[in-house]
Design a protein around this motif. Structure first.
Motif, short mmCIF file in Angstrom:
data_model
loop_
_atom_site.label_atom_id
_atom_site.label_comp_id
_atom_site.label_asym_id
_atom_site.label_seq_id
_atom_site.Cartn_x
_atom_site.Cartn_y
_atom_site.Cartn_z
N ARG A 44 22.71 22.77 -16.47
CA ARG A 44 24.08 22.25 -16.50
C ARG A 44 25.05 23.23 -17.15
NH1 ARG A 44 26.77 17.26 -16.60
NH2 ARG A 44 28.62 17.26 -17.92
N HIS A 45 24.65 23.80 -18.29
CA HIS A 45 25.58 24.65 -19.04
C HIS A 45 25.88 25.98 -18.33
CE1 HIS A 45 21.66 26.28 -20.40
NE2 HIS A 45 22.32 27.43 -20.51
N GLU A 46 25.12 26.31 -17.26
CA GLU A 46 25.33 27.55 -16.54
C GLU A 46 26.32 27.40 -15.37
OE1 GLU A 46 21.49 30.06 -16.12
OE2 GLU A 46 20.81 27.96 -16.05
N LEU A 47 26.66 26.17 -15.01
CA LEU A 47 27.44 25.96 -13.80
C LEU A 47 28.84 26.56 -13.90
CD1 LEU A 47 27.61 24.65 -10.97
CD2 LEU A 47 28.50 22.59 -12.09
N LEU A 48 29.52 26.36 -15.02
CA LEU A 48 30.89 26.85 -15.14
C LEU A 48 30.95 28.38 -15.03
CD1 LEU A 48 33.76 25.85 -15.47
CD2 LEU A 48 33.49 26.04 -17.95
N SER A 49 29.97 29.07 -15.60
CA SER A 49 29.97 30.54 -15.51
C SER A 49 29.76 31.00 -14.08
CB SER A 49 28.92 31.13 -16.44
OG SER A 49 27.61 30.82 -15.99
N LEU A 50 29.01 30.23 -13.27
CA LEU A 50 28.83 30.57 -11.86
C LEU A 50 30.18 30.61 -11.16
CD1 LEU A 50 27.05 30.90 -9.26
CD2 LEU A 50 27.06 28.40 -9.10
N TYR A 51 31.05 29.66 -11.48
CA TYR A 51 32.37 29.60 -10.86
C TYR A 51 33.34 30.61 -11.47
CZ TYR A 51 31.46 25.54 -7.93
OH TYR A 51 30.96 24.71 -6.95
N GLN A 52 33.09 31.00 -12.70
CA GLN A 52 33.99 31.94 -13.37
C GLN A 52 33.73 33.39 -12.97
OE1 GLN A 52 33.06 30.79 -17.38
NE2 GLN A 52 34.87 29.45 -17.57
N SER A 53 32.45 33.74 -12.81
CA SER A 53 32.12 35.15 -12.58
C SER A 53 31.05 35.36 -11.51
CB SER A 53 31.68 35.81 -13.88
OG SER A 53 30.62 35.08 -14.49
N GLY A 54 30.69 34.33 -10.75
CA GLY A 54 29.66 34.48 -9.74
C GLY A 54 28.29 34.61 -10.37
N ARG A 55 27.31 34.91 -9.52
CA ARG A 55 25.93 35.06 -10.00
C ARG A 55 25.30 36.25 -9.29
NH1 ARG A 55 22.91 31.53 -13.68
NH2 ARG A 55 20.78 32.35 -13.65
N HIS A 56 24.74 37.16 -10.05
CA HIS A 56 24.07 38.30 -9.44
C HIS A 56 22.82 37.85 -8.70
CE1 HIS A 56 26.41 40.88 -12.38
NE2 HIS A 56 26.68 41.40 -11.20
N MET A 57 22.68 38.34 -7.47
CA MET A 57 21.51 38.07 -6.64
C MET A 57 21.05 39.39 -6.02
SD MET A 57 20.67 34.71 -6.26
CE MET A 57 21.36 33.07 -6.35
N PRO A 58 19.74 39.61 -5.87
CA PRO A 58 19.28 40.86 -5.25
C PRO A 58 19.66 40.91 -3.78
CG PRO A 58 17.44 39.36 -5.58
CD PRO A 58 18.62 38.75 -6.29
N ILE A 59 20.08 42.09 -3.34
CA ILE A 59 20.46 42.27 -1.95
C ILE A 59 19.30 41.96 -1.01
CG2 ILE A 59 19.90 44.74 -1.93
CD1 ILE A 59 22.33 45.15 -0.10
#
Length: 461
Positions: A44-59
């Motif tokens: 839950r606490h990670e959701l806002l950061s996903l919207y603020q700065s995205g999430r790194h994912m391997p190509i």
């Protein structure tokens, strides 16, 4: 980069968290070329950061085959050092997941370069490119998919074969083709109730449920959408809902194109029309008894591009088992009116609802790539004012077919790899990724010794 190129906003996440204090975790889902949802479960606490700065994912997440193995030929693995790109939420897809304890949610992602430009091997971006190209011409596709699937028992029968699931209501078994039987549907009402509840929680307008033309086969229709990307998102999310709720009821939802040799397979028919800036359907005819030229040109484009596009509609070895005479799956590029034996059907109905039903795709296909390819075919037909020829009347399986389509997976792979149309429709990177993945999967299957080999040859040659 801290500004979302997808258009998502932190306020959406914050409002969701405020409205749902019981949500403990969120599935973040990115779809690869096969339409497989890959990603992570965040807290839950990670959701806002996903919207603020995205999430790194391997190509490399977009360069995987059906088994989740790297396909180096995509150019997405070691050629780029398997570096990270950034995934961003798709606006409007943050939704509750039904029937989860503790309460969980889901959000779909798209992948972008670190500078915010679209990652061009992301299937959703391929569809957006085609929708944007039509928008530049003042045209806007409205669309809906149909979802056919099987409900199977988790246990094999006495011969080791798959079998239809028993009714969720009372455990009753049936091996009949209960096509259009309403009483048969009642046996699955506990499951269907949960599927509809899951769709409602996700904001998906799931509509009619049908008992289809094989034991254990069903069809669920979706509400027509004026946003083709949302229509494809609906289909992706609905498959996850059906799979999850079936699992919760002790059965397996099967999205193979052809799980039973002796019965019809499962399609993913795509209904599409084009709207102008005023919202008017350009496929509507002005004169009763005749069809509008844009409708005919669109059909002409779809017919002309179908042979080289079949790998998109039938992407797996099993996909090709679905195409058989009198199987309700098309075996040519034919078109017709109010006729289910053709590939391109113009449904009966009020002129205002005039649309094309594209029938070749199996339910195992990627809806983003299916829709992108169909829209590109329509654009091709409109641009060149192509004539679709005469419609088929009667049995489309007996109609002569001047333009041959591939008859097997290998031929479809060859046709797709050589297709300039498909390179343009998907973009060169998506085309390279998809055909490389399919070639790798073909090689995997070709070197596998099956039970059929042993049955035919072990004691006879």
């Amino acid at each position: 980069m801290t500004h979302s190129p997808s258009g998502s906003a932190p306020s959406e996440a914050q409002a969701f968290l405020d409205a749902h204090p019981d949500v403990q975790a969120v599935d973040i889902v990115l779809h690869d070329s096969n339409g497989i949802g890959r990603g992570k479960i965040i807290r839950r606490h990670e959701l806002l950061s996903l919207y603020q700065s995205g999430r790194h994912m391997p190509i490399s997440i977009l360069g995987l085959d059906i088994c989740g193995e790297d396909v180096d030929e995509t150019g997405l693995i070691w050629d780029q050092g398997d570096g990270d790109l950034r995934a961003w939420p798709i606006p409007g897809t943050l939704k509750l997941l039904h029937n989860t304890r503790p309460q969980r949610a889901e959000v779909l992602l798209s992948l972008y370069e670190l500078d915010g430009t679209p990652m061009t091997s992301d299937p959703r971006h391929a569809l957006k490119r085609q929708a944007d190209a039509l928008a530049e011409q003042g045209l806007f596709p409205a669309a809906a998919f149909e979802l056919e699937f099987f409900l199977l028992s988790n246990d094999r029968d006495g011969n080791g074969q798959i079998q239809p699931a028993r009714a969720a209501l009372d455990g009753r078994a049936s091996t009949k083709t209960e096509v259009y039987s309403v009483d048969h549907l009642h046996g699955m009402l506990p499951l269907f109730t949960d599927i509809y509840a899951g769709a409602e929680a996700a904001g998906i307008k799931a509509e009619t449920m049908i008992s289809e033309y094989a034991p254990g086969q069903y069809e669920l229709t979706l509400h027509y959408r004026k946003d083709v990307l949302a229509a494809a998102d609906d289909l992706m999310r609905l498959k996850r809902i059906v799979r999850a709720q079936a699992r919760a009821h002790g059965m397996t939802a099967c999205f193979m194109a052809k799980p039973f040799a002796d019965y019809a397979g499962s399609g993913m028919h795509f209904h599409v029309s084009l709207l102008d800036h005023a919202g008017a359907n350009i496929f509507v005819e002005d004169t009763p008894g005749t069809f509008a030229p844009p409708l005919l040109h669109a059909l002409g484009g779809l017919r002309a591009t179908m042979p080289e596009s079949m790998l998109i509609f039938a992407p797996h070895l099993n996909s090709w088992r679905r195409f058989a005479n009198r199987s309700y799956a098309p075996i040519s590029t034919s078109w017709g009116v109010n006729n289910r034996s053709v590939a391109l059907r113009v449904p009966e109905g009020a002129p205002a609802a005039r649309r094309i039903e594209h029938r070749p795709a199996g339910v195992d296909a990627n809806p983003y790539l299916v829709a992108a390819t169909i829209l590109a075919g329509i654009r091709h037909g409109l641009q060149h004012r192509l004539d679709p020829g005469e419609p088929v009347t009667g049995n489309g399986y007996d109609a002569p077919e001047p333009a041959a389509i591939p008859r097997d997976w290998a031929s479809a792979i060859d046709a797709a790899r050589a297709s300039d149309f498909l390179k343009s429709a998907l973009g060169e990177d998506m085309h390279r990724t998809f055909t490389a993945v399919k070639s790798a999967e073909y090689d995997r299957v070709a070197r596998t010794i099956s039970e059929v080999d042993y049955d035919l040859y072990l004691h006879t040659v």
